[in-house]
Design a protein around this motif. Structure first.
Motif, PDB file in Angstrom:
ATOM      1  N   ASP A  21       0.851  -1.184   0.000  1.00  0.00           N
ATOM      2  CA  ASP A  21       0.000   0.000   0.000  1.00  0.00           C
ATOM      3  C   ASP A  21       0.888   1.235   0.000  1.00  0.00           C
ATOM      4  O   ASP A  21       2.003   1.207   0.507  1.00  0.00           O
ATOM      5  N   TYR A  22       0.386   2.301  -0.600  1.00  0.00           N
ATOM      6  CA  TYR A  22       1.099   3.570  -0.561  1.00  0.00           C
ATOM      7  C   TYR A  22       0.792   4.247   0.769  1.00  0.00           C
ATOM      8  O   TYR A  22      -0.291   4.079   1.332  1.00  0.00           O
ATOM      9  N   PRO A  23       1.717   5.085   1.240  1.00  0.00           N
ATOM     10  CA  PRO A  23       1.387   5.884   2.429  1.00  0.00           C
ATOM     11  C   PRO A  23       0.278   6.881   2.073  1.00  0.00           C
ATOM     12  O   PRO A  23       0.097   7.246   0.905  1.00  0.00           O
ATOM     13  N   ARG A  24      -0.447   7.322   3.082  1.00  0.00           N
ATOM     14  CA  ARG A  24      -1.570   8.255   2.889  1.00  0.00           C
ATOM     15  C   ARG A  24      -1.149   9.486   2.084  1.00  0.00           C
ATOM     16  O   ARG A  24      -1.870   9.939   1.208  1.00  0.00           O
ATOM     17  N   SER A  25       0.033  10.024   2.351  1.00  0.00           N
ATOM     18  CA  SER A  25       0.499  11.220   1.641  1.00  0.00           C
ATOM     19  C   SER A  25       0.650  10.957   0.141  1.00  0.00           C
ATOM     20  O   SER A  25       0.362  11.823  -0.688  1.00  0.00           O
ATOM     21  N   LYS A  26       1.080   9.761  -0.222  1.00  0.00           N
ATOM     22  CA  LYS A  26       1.221   9.395  -1.639  1.00  0.00           C
ATOM     23  C   LYS A  26      -0.163   9.276  -2.288  1.00  0.00           C
ATOM     24  O   LYS A  26      -0.367   9.715  -3.415  1.00  0.00           O
ATOM     25  N   TRP A  27      -1.135   8.674  -1.557  1.00  0.00           N
ATOM     26  CA  TRP A  27      -2.498   8.588  -2.077  1.00  0.00           C
ATOM     27  C   TRP A  27      -3.056   9.986  -2.341  1.00  0.00           C
ATOM     28  O   TRP A  27      -3.696  10.221  -3.368  1.00  0.00           O
ATOM     29  N   GLN A  52      -9.096  13.996   4.580  1.00  0.00           N
ATOM     30  CA  GLN A  52      -9.014  13.358   5.886  1.00  0.00           C
ATOM     31  C   GLN A  52     -10.240  12.500   6.182  1.00  0.00           C
ATOM     32  O   GLN A  52     -10.155  11.500   6.856  1.00  0.00           O
ATOM     33  N   GLY A  57      -7.033   4.015   1.133  1.00  0.00           N
ATOM     34  CA  GLY A  57      -6.339   2.802   1.573  1.00  0.00           C
ATOM     35  C   GLY A  57      -5.764   2.119   0.367  1.00  0.00           C
ATOM     36  O   GLY A  57      -4.893   2.663  -0.282  1.00  0.00           O
ATOM     37  N   SER A  58      -6.288   0.977   0.021  1.00  0.00           N
ATOM     38  CA  SER A  58      -5.808   0.280  -1.177  1.00  0.00           C
ATOM     39  C   SER A  58      -6.566   0.810  -2.393  1.00  0.00           C
ATOM     40  O   SER A  58      -6.945   0.084  -3.290  1.00  0.00           O
TER      41      SER A  58
END
Length: 166
Positions: A21-27, A52, A57-58
């Motif tokens: 999974d990418y980190p939230r910042s990348k998403w 927020q 997520g995925s």
């Protein structure tokens, strides 16, 4: 991260798995980049719920809406869903992030439906023949029927969400 690097994140050279999974910042970078491209494609500003409170997520799923009404007394507005999820090619075992937007049109708070009961427009962000990513209608005419009633949430245009304007 530049345009090309962001679009490389949409493809994996392996099969997607729950462990990845990418980190939230990348998403958020992916969402903002593709949302900016969608805004350019539509030619109008797009409002969206705050990241927020979004499901990230995925993949992701956020509410979007027109920022202003159009056509004077007709008061044309739209709102819909903007989301993505991983799809794996069964032959190559590689995965890509499928991104789409579903829009419902309203006139003076009444949802518009075609005479053949098509009630929403579907768009997808795909790699074009020239190798660049672009938005396009999912079907040739873009209008689709909500056969299973999965979009009944959008029947009431007054259901609003916390939005950010870009």
């Amino acid at each position: 991260m530049d345009h090309e690097e962001l679009e490389q994140l949409l493809f994996l050279d392996r099969e997607y798995s729950e462990e990845f999974d990418y980190p939230r910042s990348k998403w958020i970078e992916i969402i903002q980049h593709t949302l900016d491209r969608f805004e350019t494609y539509l030619g109008v500003p797009v409002e969206h719920e705050e990241f927020q409170s979004s499901i990230i997520g995925s993949g992701f799923c956020i509410d979007i809406a027109s920022s202003v009404s159009a056509c004077g007394k007709f008061n044309i507005t739209w709102k819909g869903g903007y989301g993505a999820g991983w799809i794996t090619d069964s032959e190559t075992k590689t995965s890509f992030l499928y991104i789409s937007a579903t829009l419902f049109l309203y006139s003076n708070t009444k949802k518009l439906v075609t005479n053949s009961n098509e009630s929403f427009l579907e768009f997808e962000y795909v790699k074009g023949e020239d190798g660049t990513f672009q938005w396009r209608p999912f079907l040739k005419n873009a209008w689709m029927i909500d056969e299973h009633g999965e979009y009944e949430y959008f029947d009431d245009p007054d259901e609003r969400f916390e939005i950010e304007s870009d």
